[in-house]
Design a protein around this motif. Structure first.
Motif, PDB file in Angstrom:
ATOM      1  N   GLU A 190       0.830  -1.207   0.000  1.00  0.00           N
ATOM      2  CA  GLU A 190       0.000   0.000   0.000  1.00  0.00           C
ATOM      3  C   GLU A 190       0.864   1.258   0.000  1.00  0.00           C
ATOM      4  N   THR A 191       1.955   1.214   0.759  1.00  0.00           N
ATOM      5  CA  THR A 191       2.856   2.365   0.796  1.00  0.00           C
ATOM      6  C   THR A 191       3.484   2.609  -0.565  1.00  0.00           C
ATOM      7  N   ALA A 192       3.901   1.509  -1.230  1.00  0.00           N
ATOM      8  CA  ALA A 192       4.492   1.658  -2.562  1.00  0.00           C
ATOM      9  C   ALA A 192       3.472   2.194  -3.557  1.00  0.00           C
ATOM     10  N   ASN A 193       2.230   1.695  -3.472  1.00  0.00           N
ATOM     11  CA  ASN A 193       1.184   2.198  -4.380  1.00  0.00           C
ATOM     12  C   ASN A 193       0.911   3.678  -4.140  1.00  0.00           C
ATOM     13  N   LEU A 194       0.846   4.070  -2.874  1.00  0.00           N
ATOM     14  CA  LEU A 194       0.602   5.469  -2.551  1.00  0.00           C
ATOM     15  C   LEU A 194       1.743   6.353  -3.038  1.00  0.00           C
ATOM     16  N   ARG A 195       2.981   5.855  -2.894  1.00  0.00           N
ATOM     17  CA  ARG A 195       4.130   6.636  -3.355  1.00  0.00           C
ATOM     18  C   ARG A 195       4.080   6.822  -4.867  1.00  0.00           C
ATOM     19  N   ARG A 196       3.725   5.751  -5.578  1.00  0.00           N
ATOM     20  CA  ARG A 196       3.631   5.873  -7.035  1.00  0.00           C
ATOM     21  C   ARG A 196       2.512   6.842  -7.430  1.00  0.00           C
ATOM     22  N   THR A 197       1.391   6.781  -6.712  1.00  0.00           N
ATOM     23  CA  THR A 197       0.275   7.690  -7.016  1.00  0.00           C
ATOM     24  C   THR A 197       0.674   9.140  -6.787  1.00  0.00           C
ATOM     25  N   VAL A 198       1.350   9.417  -5.697  1.00  0.00           N
ATOM     26  CA  VAL A 198       1.773  10.786  -5.390  1.00  0.00           C
ATOM     27  C   VAL A 198       2.793  11.271  -6.414  1.00  0.00           C
ATOM     28  N   ARG A 232      -6.728  18.132 -13.063  1.00  0.00           N
ATOM     29  CA  ARG A 232      -5.586  17.878 -12.187  1.00  0.00           C
ATOM     30  C   ARG A 232      -5.224  19.129 -11.396  1.00  0.00           C
ATOM     31  N   ARG A 233      -5.287  20.290 -11.997  1.00  0.00           N
ATOM     32  CA  ARG A 233      -4.992  21.525 -11.269  1.00  0.00           C
ATOM     33  C   ARG A 233      -6.049  21.793 -10.196  1.00  0.00           C
ATOM     34  N   ALA A 234      -7.302  21.458 -10.487  1.00  0.00           N
ATOM     35  CA  ALA A 234      -8.367  21.688  -9.526  1.00  0.00           C
ATOM     36  C   ALA A 234      -8.338  20.670  -8.382  1.00  0.00           C
ATOM     37  N   HIS A 235      -7.820  19.468  -8.651  1.00  0.00           N
ATOM     38  CA  HIS A 235      -7.782  18.397  -7.640  1.00  0.00           C
ATOM     39  C   HIS A 235      -6.362  17.803  -7.598  1.00  0.00           C
ATOM     40  N   PRO A 236      -5.389  18.528  -7.057  1.00  0.00           N
ATOM     41  CA  PRO A 236      -3.992  18.055  -7.098  1.00  0.00           C
ATOM     42  C   PRO A 236      -3.746  16.767  -6.307  1.00  0.00           C
ATOM     43  N   ASP A 237      -4.568  16.490  -5.307  1.00  0.00           N
ATOM     44  CA  ASP A 237      -4.348  15.313  -4.461  1.00  0.00           C
ATOM     45  C   ASP A 237      -5.223  14.127  -4.846  1.00  0.00           C
ATOM     46  N   ALA A 238      -6.087  14.284  -5.838  1.00  0.00           N
ATOM     47  CA  ALA A 238      -7.033  13.221  -6.185  1.00  0.00           C
ATOM     48  C   ALA A 238      -6.344  12.101  -6.955  1.00  0.00           C
ATOM     49  N   SER A 239      -6.855  10.878  -6.772  1.00  0.00           N
ATOM     50  CA  SER A 239      -6.361   9.738  -7.541  1.00  0.00           C
ATOM     51  C   SER A 239      -7.118   9.647  -8.863  1.00  0.00           C
ATOM     52  N   LEU A 240      -6.795   8.634  -9.649  1.00  0.00           N
ATOM     53  CA  LEU A 240      -7.414   8.509 -10.976  1.00  0.00           C
ATOM     54  C   LEU A 240      -8.926   8.321 -10.902  1.00  0.00           C
ATOM     55  N   GLY A 241      -9.392   7.574  -9.880  1.00  0.00           N
ATOM     56  CA  GLY A 241     -10.819   7.281  -9.796  1.00  0.00           C
ATOM     57  C   GLY A 241     -11.688   8.531  -9.727  1.00  0.00           C
ATOM     58  N   PRO A 242     -11.447   9.426  -8.753  1.00  0.00           N
ATOM     59  CA  PRO A 242     -12.250  10.651  -8.693  1.00  0.00           C
ATOM     60  C   PRO A 242     -12.110  11.534  -9.927  1.00  0.00           C
ATOM     61  N   LEU A 243     -10.883  11.624 -10.478  1.00  0.00           N
ATOM     62  CA  LEU A 243     -10.708  12.440 -11.686  1.00  0.00           C
ATOM     63  C   LEU A 243     -11.519  11.882 -12.846  1.00  0.00           C
ATOM     64  N   ALA A 244     -11.479  10.543 -13.000  1.00  0.00           N
ATOM     65  CA  ALA A 244     -12.257   9.929 -14.075  1.00  0.00           C
ATOM     66  C   ALA A 244     -13.749  10.128 -13.860  1.00  0.00           C
TER      67      ALA A 244
END
Length: 267
Positions: A190-198, A232-244
């Motif tokens: 989970e930590t590795a996935n979060l790091r890649r997402t960030v 992405r500019r409006a939601h800098p911390d969001a993951s792909l799911g919410p953006l999609a």
């Protein structure tokens, strides 16, 4: 050891097998018919067996450079050991009581019994094989060591010699170790996935800011990429799911648009 020592086998030939197992682990210099162990509890058990069979015996403390040993002279003419599984278990029990050891449950499974010579090692290896416990022999400081190295086999070996309480404690510790290892693997993943997402979000945000600052390049982008950059500019911390979900497209489609956005910023 405290679990094994107080309980003497009820049958004379099993008591003889237990004594024989103790004698297999001693110093090769000890005369046949005697046994030597660094454990006082094992020496007391040997003397108790001799007295139970109506034979005389006592333990002598022998000083050594590293630690004291206890030597017991076993008179000849005792009961005959039979080739039955009960005697095999008693012989293994005696060898383990005299010098055997098992790793703590939180460490990798490992049970071992150092023995006096190769003949003793082969005898114990045959006993373990007859009880369907896989084992092997390795050398340490020019002496053979009978080794059991799988979790299942260590548990079976402990049960075979009568250490049921020891097996329960070992299995409990093994379960705790396995659960802890599983939790650590999950946390690391989970930590590795979060790091890649960030990291990906930082790259995408940087690409969107750079393209937005260059009016010419920004206007040349397809509308879909501009929309992805604005999200992405409006939601800098969001993951792909919410953006999609905001864009009304699938996650792979949003990932593709953001990837093309990063590539456009590199050009």
């Amino acid at each position: 050891m405290a679990e094994l020592a107080p309980h003497l086998p009820p049958l004379p030939h099993c008591r003889a097998a237990l004594l024989e197992g103790m004698s297999l682990t001693g110093d090769p210099a000890v005369a046949p018919g005697g046994l030597e162990t660094p454990r006082a509890v094992a020496a007391r058990c040997a003397v108790a067996i001799l007295h139970a069979d109506g034979r005389s015996g006592h333990a002598v403390r022998v000083r050594a450079p590293r630690r004291a040993h206890y030597r017991v002279d076993v008179p000849s003419g005792g009961p005959i050991v039979t080739p039955n599984n009960c005697c095999r278990r008693s012989r293994l029990r005696g060898a383990f009581l005299a010098l055997g050891s098992v790793n703590r449950p939180e460490r990798p499974p490992h049970l071992e019994i150092p023995v006096r010579d190769s003949a003793a090692a082969e005898l114990l290896l045959g006993d373990l094989g007859a009880l369907e416990v896989p084992a092997s022999i390795r050398m340490r400081r020019l002496r053979p060591v009978v080794t059991v190295r799988s979790a299942t086999a260590v548990g079976a070996a402990l049960s075979s010699i009568g250490a049921q309480g020891g097996r329960l404690a070992y299995e409990q510790g093994r379960v705790v170790r396995d659960v802890r290892a599983g939790v650590n693997r999950t946390i690391n993943a989970e930590t590795a996935n979060l790091r890649r997402t960030v990291d990906a979000a930082v790259r995408q945000l940087d690409a969107a800011e750079r393209l937005c600052a260059d009016i010419g390049r920004w206007e040349s982008l397809p509308p879909a990429l501009r929309a992805a950059a604005e999200l992405r500019r409006a939601h800098p911390d969001a993951s792909l799911g919410p953006l999609a979900e905001h864009a009304g497209i699938s996650r792979p489609a949003m990932a593709g648009r953001l990837q093309r956005l990063v590539e456009a910023a590199r050009q």
